[in-house]
Motif scaffolding. Structure first.
Motif, mmCIF file in Angstrom:
data_model
loop_
_atom_site.group_PDB
_atom_site.id
_atom_site.type_symbol
_atom_site.label_atom_id
_atom_site.label_comp_id
_atom_site.label_asym_id
_atom_site.label_seq_id
_atom_site.Cartn_x
_atom_site.Cartn_y
_atom_site.Cartn_z
ATOM 1 N N TRP B 7 110.306 68.163 72.987
ATOM 2 C CA TRP B 7 109.265 67.744 72.047
ATOM 3 C C TRP B 7 108.731 68.936 71.265
ATOM 4 O O TRP B 7 108.612 70.038 71.790
ATOM 5 N N PRO B 9 105.511 69.489 68.499
ATOM 6 C CA PRO B 9 104.402 68.781 67.860
ATOM 7 C C PRO B 9 104.492 68.848 66.341
ATOM 8 O O PRO B 9 104.912 69.870 65.790
ATOM 9 N N ILE B 46 105.526 61.223 70.835
ATOM 10 C CA ILE B 46 104.839 62.090 71.802
ATOM 11 C C ILE B 46 104.691 61.349 73.116
ATOM 12 O O ILE B 46 104.580 60.117 73.146
#
Lengths: 194, 194
Positions: B7, B9, B46
């Motif tokens: 991941w 952001p 997310i």
DNA sequence: GCAAATTAATGATTTATTCAAG
DNA sequence: CTTGAATAAATCATTAATTTGC
């Protein structure tokens, strides 16, 4: 320089030199050097230049030692400070009285939306269940800026409704903004999701 | 783990996370993590664990940064202190008023003779010519122990007989025990002798 | 300009430490 | 004293940033 043998102070000479130094004679002038030399010559072979160099060297080395010592002290102090107090420097209070303090005003930003979004989220978190277990009245407090955070020290007066959080004879304490106890295990949560 | 992509952001998510952190959310519990995740999921993919890890890492790394910063500050401060003030910490006053202060009482020693010898020599030096050019009356002073030396700060009131040593509008100053100007060059002396 | 190579940031994991409950 | 939950610290691994040679 093989034929020469360099001066080496006798124990008595050394002690007297050290004593003189400790008494404040760190920078003797020519006359003083001569006088010291004369006195010390009764205790062994010695020349003025020996005394001169001794004071030069001794001063420099004491300085170095002190420097090192202070460095170590400071590092130690710093370690302690870091290990014990750093989290406190992040702590702040959930009390409504603080919501409008500078603590919660963010620095100027380009994106007001971000500011707004995070503020809204923040406020919604404040109203969440389960309720935060510590609940105290504040009377006096000190705030100290420690970029990029603040340290907030305050006088805590437990109210009748408060849980047994802090004994009242430790008047100055840092509160934490968010609950310390999670309603479920974070590790488990993280594991379950991953 | 080649198939996976970790991941990352989005800028908006990152900004909000940072803002939350700056506002004091450094240790979110499970419910808070979930809530934050829910909100941020509108801005991009997310998971709760991502948020969890983000706060863990961010906290640790902010701490590290702050630590480093403080360390540098301290080292700087220390350097300044060392370079400018160390000699001062060795300075003390030749004024008769100070002769009997603790400043001049040596630590307990086994050999009293050394003590006596150095004291006698010291006293003889105090009476030496040429006279020390600075001569001031002392009114108030502070003494601070800084092992193994003392820092002596004092209020200096120049007397009519004093040489123009210190302007009277700098009230707190450190005096030096021994003359600053040698009657002849020490370097020359050393050279001549060697 | 740009693409390989190097470096710095940072997400993810693991390990160690702390602390409270039993 | 042991155990388990929570947190902090250390580490690994991948991505983002940057440097460098063409």
């Amino acid at each position: 320089m093989t034929g020469h043998t360099r001066w080496s102070p006798t124990p008595e000479q050394l002690m007297i030199l050290q004593e003189m130094y400790r008494k404040g004679l760190t920078n003797p002038n020519a006359a003083q050097l001569q006088r010291v030399t004369d006195h010390l010559s009764f205790l062994g072979k010695i020349e003025t230049k020996n005394v001169f160099y001794w004071f030069q060297n001794h001063k420099a080395r004491e300085k170095k030692k002190l420097k090192k010592k202070l460095l170590m002290q400071m590092n130690q102090q710093q370690q302690m400070c870091m290990n014990n107090d750093l989290d406190c420097s992040l702590a702040c209070s959930r009390s409504p009285a603080l919501h409008n303090l500078p603590l919660f005003t963010s620095s100027t930003r380009l994106m007001e939306e971000v500011e707004d979004a995070s503020t809204r989220l923040m406020n919604s978190l404040w109203n969440m269940n389960p309720p935060i277990p510590t609940k105290c009245d504040m009377e006096t407090c000190m705030m100290r800026a420690q970029d990029p955070h603040f340290i907030l020290l305050m006088d805590i007066v437990p109210t009748p409704t408060s849980l047994p959080c802090i004994s009242s004879n430790t008047p100055l304490k840092t509160l934490e903004l968010f609950p310390v106890t999670a309603s479920s295990s974070l590790k488990d949560l993280a594991r379950k999701i991953s």
